[in-house]
Enzyme design. Structure first.
Site, PDB file in Angstrom:
ATOM      1  N   GLU A 196     -10.404  19.027 -32.249  1.00  0.00           N
ATOM      2  CA  GLU A 196     -11.312  18.155 -31.490  1.00  0.00           C
ATOM      3  C   GLU A 196     -12.543  17.758 -32.295  1.00  0.00           C
ATOM      4  OE1 GLU A 196     -12.208  19.974 -27.714  1.00  0.00           O
ATOM      5  OE2 GLU A 196     -10.139  19.819 -27.028  1.00  0.00           O
ATOM      6  N   GLU A 207      -3.186  21.660 -26.441  1.00  0.00           N
ATOM      7  CA  GLU A 207      -3.993  22.365 -25.428  1.00  0.00           C
ATOM      8  C   GLU A 207      -3.837  21.632 -24.114  1.00  0.00           C
ATOM      9  OE1 GLU A 207      -8.205  23.099 -26.047  1.00  0.00           O
ATOM     10  OE2 GLU A 207      -7.867  23.640 -28.137  1.00  0.00           O
TER      11      GLU A 207
HETATM   12  C1  BG6 Z   1     -11.245  22.863 -25.426  1.00  0.00           C
HETATM   13  C2  BG6 Z   1     -11.698  23.561 -26.685  1.00  0.00           C
HETATM   14  O1  BG6 Z   1     -11.613  21.542 -25.473  1.00  0.00           O
HETATM   15  O2  BG6 Z   1     -11.780  23.340 -24.235  1.00  0.00           O
HETATM   16  C3  BG6 Z   1     -11.839  25.058 -26.488  1.00  0.00           C
HETATM   17  O3  BG6 Z   1     -10.832  23.303 -27.775  1.00  0.00           O
HETATM   18  C4  BG6 Z   1     -12.553  25.374 -25.186  1.00  0.00           C
HETATM   19  O4  BG6 Z   1     -12.505  25.599 -27.606  1.00  0.00           O
HETATM   20  C5  BG6 Z   1     -11.795  24.743 -24.030  1.00  0.00           C
HETATM   21  O5  BG6 Z   1     -12.688  26.756 -24.986  1.00  0.00           O
HETATM   22  C6  BG6 Z   1     -12.406  25.026 -22.668  1.00  0.00           C
HETATM   23  O6  BG6 Z   1     -13.726  24.654 -22.627  1.00  0.00           O
HETATM   24  P1  BG6 Z   1     -14.735  25.009 -21.475  1.00  0.00           P
HETATM   25  O7  BG6 Z   1     -15.933  24.178 -21.787  1.00  0.00           O
HETATM   26  O8  BG6 Z   1     -14.104  24.625 -20.189  1.00  0.00           O
HETATM   27  O9  BG6 Z   1     -15.032  26.455 -21.503  1.00  0.00           O
END
Ligand code: BG6
Length: 461
Positions: free
Chosen positions: A166, A364
């Site tokens: 990202e 993801e």
């Molecule tokens: C993703 C990232 O976009 O979101 C991760 O790659 C991150 O590193 C995940 O932990 C969740 O993010 P958040 O802000 O909901 O804790």
């Protein structure tokens, strides 16, 4: 079975070094900008919890890799921490870190889990941030040296490499929206950071290819397709511009080797184009990726601007469109993100039709929930049926995309075990495996992890 996936489909999950390893300052590691920021402003982190301990994967990786097996993983992504491997940013390699990453890779392979290694997950070493981070071209060289070191050390066994996770997030969060250190709000500087990141990526791809290793290299992008409020011309134009800024800005250079023409024109007209050195565009053009990782969480909904900004206001992308909150949207209240499963299919079709159907995987996708312990059952594990439903509903669309010819090779959940997530710390839990912070970080597989094992074994559901 209704949804059967292609043979050798990757089932697994993603994580990152800074969010899981813990062992912050031991065995030669030095501060990343997260450690530094936390030392200065702990109040910026949920409940004041910083990156120091996280989930202690550093000491418990063997146990954790067994849990990956128990939850059906045939592949797993994590990241190497630059600040652990080369603690001064450049120069000496930390042998203890080499040992650690070697052991992790070997343990994954010994358990038939394909390691996917990412090189940068928001985690600039502090010594590199002190000299300007991505604004300083010397950091590009240092990063390429770090990447090359990783390829040489681990490239015999790691077959899937990713330069960045990202990469737009550090641009937005650190240089536009005041969310991450160094909390700058300045579009011109953000554009420099973005361009230098893309050059660093392309140079790392070039270095990888020069080594002639048997493996694939790519990047992981968070794609947030833009949808207009209505079919009106102005709304559609606004959505298109948002898409250019937040998706095509990275997707086009890493796949097609060029920046979107409209983006260049918009920035040029406002004198916001970053300085470009002689061979920057060539290195970007000559090094398209082999494989793309797609992180998908939510769409972006947009409408035409309703009020114009004052002429003197410093430029922000939002001067060109307004965000739109769609009535009736489904939302994850813990995170505030819309849940729109069908959008994952739109991404797949876009890649199929507009990006030469390059090989990609869902790198993801996931659902962060606060207070999950209230779902613990009598047997002692969390019954996260909402997560199972979330995955199933997304996978139905992934399956449809594949049926229609999209070249999707796998699905990775965010994330394997509950982990520390930047300023949100441990607020929202995303894992297949619970990490009990009140009970010596005890790991317990949730219902979703048990379900995922069956899913992987059956290669569908
Ligand atoms: C993703 C990232 O976009 O979101 C991760 O790659 C991150 O590193 C995940 O932990 C969740 O993010 P958040 O802000 O909901 O804790």
């Amino acid at each position: 079975m209704k949804y059967l996936f292609p043979e050798k489909f990757w089932w697994g999950s993603a994580a990152s070094g800074p969010q899981t390893e813990g062992a912050a300052m031991i065995d030669g590691r030095k501060e990343s900008m997260w450690d530094f920021w936390y030392s200065q402003n702990p109040e910026c982190f949920h409940h004041g919890v910083g990156p120091t301990h996280t989930s202690d994967f550093y000491h418990r990786f063997k146990e954790d890799i067994q849990l990956m097996k128990e939850t059906g993983h045939n592949s797993f992504r994590t990241s190497i921490q630059w600040s652990r491997l080369i603690p001064n940013g450049t120069g000496e390699v930390n042998e203890k870190a080499v040992d650690f990453y070697n052991q992790v890779i070997d343990e994954l392979l010994a358990n038939d889990i394909e390691p996917f290694i990412n090189l940068y997950h928001f985690d600039m070493p502090m010594c590199m941030q002190e000299i300007g981070g991505w604004e300083n071209r010397n950091v590009i060289d240092a990063y390429v040296n770090y990447a090359t070191t990783c390829f040489r050390l681990f490239g015999g066994r790691v077959k899937y490499w990713f330069t960045f996770n990202e990469p737009i997030v550090p641009v937005e969060a650190s240089y536009l929206y005041d969310l991450h250190y160094p909390n700058v709000i300045d579009f011109k500087r953000a554009a420099i950071v973005a361009h230098h990141t893309i050059v660093a990526h392309a140079k790392a791809v070039e270095a990888f290819r020069k080594l002639e290793l048997a493996g694939k290299i790519g990047i992981i992008l968070n794609l947030t397709p833009s949808y207009p409020r209505s079919e009106d011309k102005e709304d559609r134009a606004a959505a298109h511009i948002a898409d250019v800024f937040f998706n095509r800005s990275f997707l086009d250079p890493v796949t097609k080797g060029v920046y979107p023409r409209e983006l260049v024109e918009i920035l040029q007209a406002r004198e916001l184009l970053p300085p470009v050195e002689a061979d920057d565009l060539e290195v970007i053009r000559n090094n398209p990726i082999d494989i793309l990782g797609v992180n998908y969480y939510q769409p972006r909904r947009v409408k035409a601007k309703e009020t114009q900004e004052s002429e003197n206001a410093p430029f922000m992308p939002e001067h060109l469109f307004d965000p739109y909150i769609m009535p009736g949207r489904k939302i994850n209240p813990h995170r505030g993100w819309e849940i729109a499963e069908e959008v994952i299919y739109d991404i797949m079709i876009d890649i199929r039709d507009n990006y030469d159907n390059i090989p990609f995987f869902i790198s993801e996708n996931g659902m962060g929930v606060e207070g999950e312990e209230k779902f613990r059952n009598d047997a002692g594990y969390i019954e996260d049926d909402y997560r199972i439903e979330f995955v199933r509903e997304h996978l139905q669309w992934v399956h449809k995309g594949i049926q229609e010819g999209a070249n999707c090779l796998g699905y990775h959940m965010w994330t394997f075990m509950d982990n520390w997530s930047w300023t949100n710390a441990y607020k929202n839990r995303y894992g297949f495996v619970e990490v009990d912070l009140k009970n010596s970080l005890k790991r317990t597989v949730k219902k979703s992890g048990r379900w995922y094992k069956q899913l992987a074994e059956n290669n569908g559901f």
